[in-house]
Design a protein around this motif. Structure first.
Motif, PDB file in Angstrom:
ATOM      1  N   GLY A 164     -22.562 -10.615 -26.133  1.00  0.00           N
ATOM      2  CA  GLY A 164     -23.745 -11.442 -25.909  1.00  0.00           C
ATOM      3  C   GLY A 164     -24.337 -11.947 -27.200  1.00  0.00           C
ATOM      4  O   GLY A 164     -23.785 -11.759 -28.293  1.00  0.00           O
ATOM      5  N   VAL A 165     -25.484 -12.588 -27.073  1.00  0.00           N
ATOM      6  CA  VAL A 165     -26.155 -13.141 -28.253  1.00  0.00           C
ATOM      7  C   VAL A 165     -26.714 -12.007 -29.094  1.00  0.00           C
ATOM      8  O   VAL A 165     -26.769 -10.852 -28.670  1.00  0.00           O
ATOM      9  CB  VAL A 165     -27.274 -14.119 -27.841  1.00  0.00           C
ATOM     10  CG1 VAL A 165     -26.698 -15.284 -27.069  1.00  0.00           C
ATOM     11  CG2 VAL A 165     -28.336 -13.395 -27.012  1.00  0.00           C
ATOM     12  N   SER A 166     -27.163 -12.363 -30.277  1.00  0.00           N
ATOM     13  CA  SER A 166     -27.727 -11.361 -31.172  1.00  0.00           C
ATOM     14  C   SER A 166     -29.053 -10.858 -30.607  1.00  0.00           C
ATOM     15  O   SER A 166     -29.649 -11.495 -29.731  1.00  0.00           O
ATOM     16  CB  SER A 166     -27.929 -11.970 -32.555  1.00  0.00           C
ATOM     17  OG  SER A 166     -28.743 -13.117 -32.468  1.00  0.00           O
ATOM     18  N   PRO A 167     -29.563  -9.723 -31.073  1.00  0.00           N
ATOM     19  CA  PRO A 167     -30.811  -9.176 -30.528  1.00  0.00           C
ATOM     20  C   PRO A 167     -31.934 -10.194 -30.518  1.00  0.00           C
ATOM     21  O   PRO A 167     -32.115 -10.961 -31.464  1.00  0.00           O
ATOM     22  CB  PRO A 167     -31.109  -8.019 -31.481  1.00  0.00           C
ATOM     23  CG  PRO A 167     -29.786  -7.610 -32.013  1.00  0.00           C
ATOM     24  CD  PRO A 167     -28.992  -8.874 -32.106  1.00  0.00           C
ATOM     25  N   ARG A 168     -32.683 -10.207 -29.436  1.00  0.00           N
ATOM     26  CA  ARG A 168     -33.757 -11.202 -29.293  1.00  0.00           C
ATOM     27  C   ARG A 168     -34.849 -10.623 -28.423  1.00  0.00           C
ATOM     28  O   ARG A 168     -34.653  -9.632 -27.720  1.00  0.00           O
ATOM     29  CB  ARG A 168     -33.206 -12.468 -28.643  1.00  0.00           C
ATOM     30  CG  ARG A 168     -32.760 -12.201 -27.201  1.00  0.00           C
ATOM     31  CD  ARG A 168     -31.502 -12.878 -26.846  1.00  0.00           C
ATOM     32  NE  ARG A 168     -30.966 -12.354 -25.606  1.00  0.00           N
ATOM     33  CZ  ARG A 168     -30.520 -13.125 -24.630  1.00  0.00           C
ATOM     34  NH1 ARG A 168     -30.612 -14.433 -24.736  1.00  0.00           N
ATOM     35  NH2 ARG A 168     -29.982 -12.591 -23.576  1.00  0.00           N
ATOM     36  N   GLU A 169     -35.986 -11.296 -28.450  1.00  0.00           N
ATOM     37  CA  GLU A 169     -37.084 -10.968 -27.547  1.00  0.00           C
ATOM     38  C   GLU A 169     -37.215 -12.119 -26.557  1.00  0.00           C
ATOM     39  O   GLU A 169     -37.303 -13.280 -26.933  1.00  0.00           O
ATOM     40  CB  GLU A 169     -38.387 -10.766 -28.309  1.00  0.00           C
ATOM     41  CG  GLU A 169     -39.548 -10.408 -27.400  1.00  0.00           C
ATOM     42  CD  GLU A 169     -40.804 -10.025 -28.178  1.00  0.00           C
ATOM     43  OE1 GLU A 169     -41.848 -10.663 -27.949  1.00  0.00           O
ATOM     44  OE2 GLU A 169     -40.711  -9.093 -29.013  1.00  0.00           O
ATOM     45  N   VAL A 170     -37.216 -11.768 -25.266  1.00  0.00           N
ATOM     46  CA  VAL A 170     -37.281 -12.758 -24.197  1.00  0.00           C
ATOM     47  C   VAL A 170     -38.588 -12.565 -23.445  1.00  0.00           C
ATOM     48  O   VAL A 170     -38.914 -11.441 -23.037  1.00  0.00           O
ATOM     49  CB  VAL A 170     -36.087 -12.625 -23.232  1.00  0.00           C
ATOM     50  CG1 VAL A 170     -36.177 -13.660 -22.121  1.00  0.00           C
ATOM     51  CG2 VAL A 170     -34.772 -12.759 -23.995  1.00  0.00           C
ATOM     52  N   ALA A 171     -39.318 -13.635 -23.251  1.00  0.00           N
ATOM     53  CA  ALA A 171     -40.608 -13.555 -22.567  1.00  0.00           C
ATOM     54  C   ALA A 171     -40.431 -13.813 -21.077  1.00  0.00           C
ATOM     55  O   ALA A 171     -39.706 -14.720 -20.664  1.00  0.00           O
ATOM     56  CB  ALA A 171     -41.585 -14.568 -23.162  1.00  0.00           C
ATOM     57  N   VAL A 172     -41.116 -13.002 -20.281  1.00  0.00           N
ATOM     58  CA  VAL A 172     -41.135 -13.150 -18.827  1.00  0.00           C
ATOM     59  C   VAL A 172     -42.590 -13.136 -18.390  1.00  0.00           C
ATOM     60  O   VAL A 172     -43.355 -12.237 -18.772  1.00  0.00           O
ATOM     61  CB  VAL A 172     -40.363 -12.011 -18.138  1.00  0.00           C
ATOM     62  CG1 VAL A 172     -40.493 -12.123 -16.626  1.00  0.00           C
ATOM     63  CG2 VAL A 172     -38.900 -12.026 -18.556  1.00  0.00           C
ATOM     64  N   ALA A 173     -42.990 -14.122 -17.617  1.00  0.00           N
ATOM     65  CA  ALA A 173     -44.385 -14.217 -17.178  1.00  0.00           C
ATOM     66  C   ALA A 173     -44.512 -13.779 -15.721  1.00  0.00           C
ATOM     67  O   ALA A 173     -43.715 -14.167 -14.866  1.00  0.00           O
ATOM     68  CB  ALA A 173     -44.894 -15.640 -17.341  1.00  0.00           C
ATOM     69  N   VAL A 174     -45.520 -12.970 -15.438  1.00  0.00           N
ATOM     70  CA  VAL A 174     -45.859 -12.566 -14.069  1.00  0.00           C
ATOM     71  C   VAL A 174     -47.330 -12.885 -13.869  1.00  0.00           C
ATOM     72  O   VAL A 174     -48.206 -12.269 -14.497  1.00  0.00           O
ATOM     73  CB  VAL A 174     -45.592 -11.072 -13.832  1.00  0.00           C
ATOM     74  CG1 VAL A 174     -46.007 -10.686 -12.410  1.00  0.00           C
ATOM     75  CG2 VAL A 174     -44.123 -10.741 -14.076  1.00  0.00           C
TER      76      VAL A 174
END
Length: 829
Positions: free
Chosen positions: A141-151
């Motif tokens: 997969g891609v390199s380490p990242r932070e992914v935002a999820v909105a609830v």
């Protein structure tokens, strides 16, 4: 003739498969390890040689780069563990030797890159890897990242799911009794947890109420041994006469006195010419007829019958136990040859000592709500003298079930009406648990057993319509291809026909039960021309990844509604055996799923969310209870096996002694926190990112304005939790009132509320004996890090736009795999 060759063993990843990473997998973490098994096709006696193994990695279309050379020489940064081990061959059940290899690659993989693993090996007889079977592919997969999820707050605006039943509300152990002290300690530990979490660990399923110790080497030991027949004798010798008749020399069976059977009773009282008899030794059986009886020589002459291959196993296995174990009442040697009456059937006699000993602990000492399992013909009632088959006479079986249930009701009282009464166990594995293989006879068994249970409660003054009865306990090993339709069609009062469907309730149609049937069965069948059987639940076992586990349960209810939407509207689909897998996991990397790295905890959360989500769309799916599978003994040390606690021996610093402690696993805390959420749930949106499932659910359990939210990230393929991705959930929750709110966060992942680092240091790969004592210095901080600890902050709600209500804005960062529980409550002065 097929040429022998070496190939990979392949197994579907659900969730643990071969090889790993899965062939053609995508989004594989760059920190992944490799695991594969090799075997020789075409020769069961041949095995690949460990010293011949070589492994290379090809990056894209580039040249292969060796990582392990012959002789197990690894390049710098790579470590390999290669060994020969016994393995059950898929599809054949044959135990044979294979070659297993586990490789740690360090940081040798690049992100978003296609890799090919190329393997070469030679067997002891010269077989080599097949040209097409020597490699497999995966992509990182891609390199380490932070992914935002909105609830947003709209997730809380829909009507909540009102769930009927507990979600992972207890445990099942696939053996009977607490013969192991630590099994008792675990139960006491779970019972104590209810002081702080009253709804947790309330349900307990033993295995199995009708079980009898009649076969040496039976995996499931310490069974209840409830019923024998007065007429049964142990065969000491078998002598064939010149005229073909067989002389059976007999003695009282060991343990007869505990059933209230007097010693040295005359044989002539029990066996008469023309009686049909059963000879059985726990492996083989034969039927014949009595010719004559001689009490002087303690002999019965019977008509000819065949010997099994290898002959009869008449003696008790050595050594014969002459006294009861101190912690396990009763004498019952597993094995030996017996003479039993077949027709007419014998006289049932009962021994309650072991059952009472174990269930007094379960019910009275530990306060569990029990799941009695009536799974087969108990003791001497069996068709062939062995477990897991039908009774020789169903009316006798009906009477014995009534006697067993009456004993339980009279001993434990009203609480038995809250128990769940389950009939049969994994009959779809007919070679193990329903050896007749007859699905029509299975329905007949259910009819007599369910009627007997209900009639007993009525005789004791209870309303049988309130008794929760059902069963099947399907193994479901074929995924969604559940063998359930014929049974459901039989239990439905609607007309149905088919080769596997019993037309009409067998107990209702048996005139020998006139006046002895339950009113509940009489009402149901009288109103529908003899059709139907009481069925409040069906249980399906799920040893699968979260997606398949939930899908099986949903599919079972879908089939029920398709067959009879009216009768089965409120049918519960229970899940009375469930973990990702209960068998040993040979892959050390996959086994880390049980080493507190967040995987097992997030698996629990994902299964629950999937069931709640289905019920959010159709309330008919909001019925069911679930149990986590454990064993009669606890995890020792840092074993990687399904459990909710660990038993660890600790030597004190003075060297004067040692003690055993139980420490909780993340699954224990997850169930506790889940139980506190109540029965009403808002299901949060689902987001999938690179194989990671991000979701959760929320509740408002009580009148104090408190909100509880469970968020999780689960990746079914990342059993080692090697992904470095971070999922940021931006959560906006409606607030019922203004002012300060206190937010407590409980996180469970590989770094929080976890002993994962110690498990890696002292677990399987360390070579340490898991039952050996640890020095206190080695375990410094263990009890502190495994006790659930939260972090508390304050938050103040704000208006969600002009004219809108108040919302609390919170941000939660979750690693893969991880669970975070939020307890939010207003702070009132």
């Amino acid at each position: 003739m097929e040429t022998t060759r070496i190939e990979f063993l392949r197994k579907r990843h659900d969730p643990f498969g071969l090889p790993r990473p899965a062939p053609d997998a995508r989004e594989v973490p760059v920190g992944t390890s490799l695991y594969f098994q090799l075997w020789v096709v075409g020769d069961d006696t041949d095995v690949p040689l460990p010293e011949s193994l070589s492994v290379a990695l090809r990056e894209g279309d580039g040249p292969p780069v060796p990582v392990v050379a012959e002789g197990q020489a690894c390049v710098p940064g790579v470590t390999a563990r290669v060994l020969r081990r016994p393995q059950r061959e898929p599809g054949r059940g044959v135990i044979r030797e294979i070659l297993a290899a586990y490789l740690e690659l360090g940081n040798g993989l690049r992100p978003e890159t296609e890799y090919t693993v190329l393997v070469e090996a030679v067997s002891g007889k010269g077989a080599r890897m097949g040209e097409e079977g020597s490699a497999w592919h995966f992509r990182t997969g891609v390199s380490p990242r932070e992914v935002a999820v909105a609830v947003g707050p709209d997730a809380f605006s829909r009507p909540p799911v009102l769930w009927k039943g507990s979600l992972f509300g207890g445990v099942v152990k696939p053996d009977f009794g607490f013969g192991d002290r630590h099994g008792r300690d675990r139960s006491a530990y779970l019972a104590k947890a209810r002081q702080d979490h009253p709804r947790a660990w309330t349900l307990h399923r033993d295995f199995w109420l009708t079980g009898f110790e009649n076969t040496p080497g039976d995996r499931f030991h310490a069974l209840p041994n409830i019923v024998r027949e007065k007429e049964t004798r142990h065969i000491t010798a078998m002598e064939r006469q010149e005229d073909g008749r067989v002389r059976l020399r007999l003695e009282d069976f060991l343990g007869h006195a505990q059933y209230g059977i007097p010693a040295d009773r005359p044989l002539g009282e029990d066996y008469r010419p023309g009686h049909e008899i059963l000879v059985a030794d726990g492996f083989s059986s034969a039927r014949a007829f009595v010719e004559s009886v001689d009490d002087g020589t303690r002999s019965v002459w019977v008509t000819p019958f065949d010997d099994p291959p290898g002959g009869w196993k008449l003696p008790y296995p050595e050594p014969v136990q002459a006294t009861e174990p101190s912690d396990l009442p009763g004498l019952s040697p597993a094995g030996g040859g017996y003479l039993r009456r077949f027709d007419p059937v014998g006289t049932p006699c009962f021994y309650w000592g072991r059952l009472d000993h174990e269930w007094d602990l379960s019910c009275q000492a530990f306060g569990f709500r029990l799941v009695p399992g009536i799974c087969d013909a108990p003791g001497d009632l069996s068709l062939d003298g062995r477990n897991w088959t039908r009774p020789k006479d169903y009316v006798q079986f009906h009477e014995v079930v009534r006697a067993i249930v009456r004993h339980l009701v009279e001993r434990y009282g009203d609480v038995t009406t809250t128990w769940t009464w389950s009939i049969l166990n994994e009959p779809d594995l007919s070679f193990l648990f329903w050896r007749t293989g007859d699905w029509v006879d299975l329905q007949r068994f259910y009819d007599y057993a369910s009627d007997a249970v209900l009639r007993t409660f009525e005789d004791c003054g209870y309303d049988s319509s309130k008794i929760h009865i059902g069963g099947l306990e399907l193994a479901g090993v074929s995924g969604l291809d559940l063998r359930i339709d014929a049974f459901l069609s039989h239990c439905s009062p609607r007309p149905a026909s088919g080769p596997d469907i019993l037309a009409g309730n067998a107990a209702f149609g048996d005139p020998r039960l006139d006046g002895k049937r339950s009113a509940r069965v009489e009402r149901l069948c009288s109103a529908h021309q003899g059709r139907g059987a009481p069925l409040d639940f069906v249980s399906v076992h799920t040893y699968n990844g979260a997606e398949m586990a939930a899908a099986k349960l949903v599919h079972a209810k879908e089939r029920a509604l398709a067959i009879d939407p009216e009768s089965f509207r409120d049918l519960s689909i229970h899940n009375f055996e469930s973990v990702p897998t209960w068998v040993e996991i040979p892959d050390p990397g996959a086994a880390e799923a049980y080493l507190d790295n967040g995987y097992f905890a997030s698996w629990i959360a994902d299964v629950v969310r999937r069931r709640l989500q289905q019920a959010a769309g159709d309330s008919r799916f909001a019925f069911g209870e679930s149990l986590l599978t454990v064993w009669g003994w606890t995890n020792k040390g840092f074993e990687s096996r399904n459990d909710v606690v660990r038993e660890i021996r600790v030597a004190d610093r003075s060297g004067q002694g040692e003690r055993s402690i139980l420490v909780p696993m993340q699954a224990f805390h997850t169930v506790n926190l889940l139980s506190d959420m109540g029965d009403s749930f808002h299901v949060l949106p689902v987001t999938e990112v690179s194989g990671h499932v991000v979701s959760g659910f929320a509740s408002t359990p009580g009148d104090g304005g408190e909100i509880r939210v469970l968020l999780y990230v689960h990746d079914t393929a990342d059993t080692q939790s090697r992904s470095e991705d971070l999922l940021r959930v931006d959560l906006r929750i409606p607030a019922g009132e203004a002012g300060r709110h206190r937010v407590t966060r409980y996180a469970m992942d590989r770094r929080h509320n976890s002993h994962h680092d110690l498990a890696l240091r002292f677990g399987e790969r360390s070579g340490r004996d898991p039952s050996a004592a640890f020095d206190e210095d080695e375990l410094e901080g263990l009890e502190e890090r495994t006790a659930l600890r939260g972090e508390t902050t304050d938050a103040i709600p704000e208006a969600d736009g002009p004219g809108a209500g108040l919302v609390l804005s919170l941000t939660v960062r979750l690693p893969v795999n991880g669970v975070c529980c939020l307890h939010i409550r207003p702070v009132r002065q």
